[in-house]
Enzyme design. Structure first.
Site, PDB file in Angstrom:
ATOM      1  N   ALA A  65     -21.085  32.185  75.586  1.00 42.34           N
ATOM      2  CA  ALA A  65     -22.331  32.837  75.988  1.00 42.34           C
ATOM      3  C   ALA A  65     -22.678  33.873  74.927  1.00 42.34           C
ATOM      4  CB  ALA A  65     -22.140  33.510  77.343  1.00 42.34           C
ATOM      5  N   GLY A 109     -18.183  29.978  77.283  1.00 47.67           N
ATOM      6  CA  GLY A 109     -19.237  29.137  77.874  1.00 47.67           C
ATOM      7  C   GLY A 109     -19.403  27.809  77.152  1.00 47.67           C
ATOM      8  N   GLU A 132     -12.648  34.889  77.012  1.00 43.69           N
ATOM      9  CA  GLU A 132     -13.416  35.963  77.660  1.00 43.69           C
ATOM     10  C   GLU A 132     -12.584  37.219  77.898  1.00 43.69           C
ATOM     11  OE1 GLU A 132     -13.438  32.740  78.636  1.00 43.69           O
ATOM     12  OE2 GLU A 132     -15.458  32.137  79.241  1.00 43.69           O
TER      13      GLU A 132
END
Ligand code: CO8
Length: 258
Positions: A65, A109, A132
């Site tokens: 992301a 992502g 993440e």
């Protein structure tokens, strides 16, 4: 239709969707995720599409992301907007087969997008990871759920807790990807696989996808019954008659999606 963050080509019943933000290693920003959901829905509704391929660049399928876009978000922003809920739900509704053709980085992502597709063909340069934790967050588009189902708890925990990457050979060994091919022939191989799918009856391909996906959602006994009932329903199609007649007559079937 032209998109800002995607290149889309439809040819020979295959929609090839290329993530196209090279300046950010295809980081998934809200514009790209919105466009991706729109393109997937359009492809699913388009009679000229029988299979979808999602790919990125040689260096990155997608490096996650978009961190710049997320950095200043508050809990209230993320929760109120249901951040990433749109693409997560949209991709689940796509009934036609989707192949992820992954070269280079598929992180965060990006890894989650690849796993949300029906299967992954990886270049030998592919690197998968859920980093993440290095950013003070956790997976938010299925990583903790899908990676665990693909590779089991121990390796999934390792990936999520250490944030390490997995190379293509390890990804194939543990069942995350269906096959690994040389980077230079990734698109060719993905298109070959997609072409094979376009030659099947679309109704049968959709039923096969639905049956496999049901295995994630239910008990074995319910899943077996669901599969058997779908299997029974295939006998109501003309394509079942054609497929079996063609076998017996030693010829190629001419499926009509009926
Ligand atoms: N977001 C925004 N920009 C990025 C991202 C990203 N995820 N990844 C790379 N970029 C940008 C860099 O900032 C850089 O831009 P600039 O030139 O303007 O500084 C450009 O892309 C090139 O990147 P690098 O210079 O870092 O390239 P390297 O070859 O040195 O390194 C890496 C490549 C290792 C991939 C490195 O870029 C990296 O670590 N990227 C971040 C990976 C990451 O942490 N991903 C997880 C993000 S969080 C996430 O995905 C949450 C998931 C929740 C749901 C998602 C739903 C879609």
């Amino acid at each position: 239709m032209a998109y800002e963050t995607l290149i889309v080509e439809i040819e020979d019943y295959i929609a090839l969707i290329k993530l196209n933000r090279p300046e950010a290693l295809n980081a998934l920003n809200s514009k790209m995720l919105g466009e991706l959901a729109t393109v997937l829905q359009a492809a699913d509704a388009n009679d000229k599409v029988r299979c979808i391929v999602i790919t990125g660049s040689e260096k990155a399928f997608a490096a996650g992301a978009d961190i710049k876009e997320m950095a200043e978000q508050s809990f209230v922003d993320a929760y109120t907007a249901n951040l990433f809920g749109g693409i997560s739900d949209a991709i689940l509704e796509i009934r036609k087969p989707i192949i992820a053709a992954v070269s280079g980085y598929a992180l965060g992502g990006g890894c989650e997008l690849a796993m949300a597709c029906d299967f992954i063909i990886a270049a030998d340069t592919a690197k998968f990871g859920q980093p993440e934790i290095n950013l003070g967050v956790i997976a938010g588009f299925g990583g903790s759920q899908r990676l665990t189902r693909f590779v089991g708890k121990s390796k999934s925990m390792d990936m999520h807790l250490t944030g390490r990457n997995m190379d293509a050979a390890e990804a194939e060994r543990c069942g995350l990807v269906s096959r690994v091919v040389p980077a230079k022939s990734l698109i060719e191989e993905a298109m070959k696989a997609a072409t094979k799918i376009t030659e099947k009856s679309l109704i049968t391909a959709m039923a096969a996808k639905e049956a496999v996906n049901r295995s994630y959602e239910t008990t074995l006994r319910e899943g077996l019954l669901f599969e058997r009932r779908l299997f029974h329903s295939m006998f109501a199609t003309e394509d079942q008659k054609e497929g079996m007649a063609a076998f017996l007559e030693k010829r190629t079937p001419q499926f009509r999606d009926r």
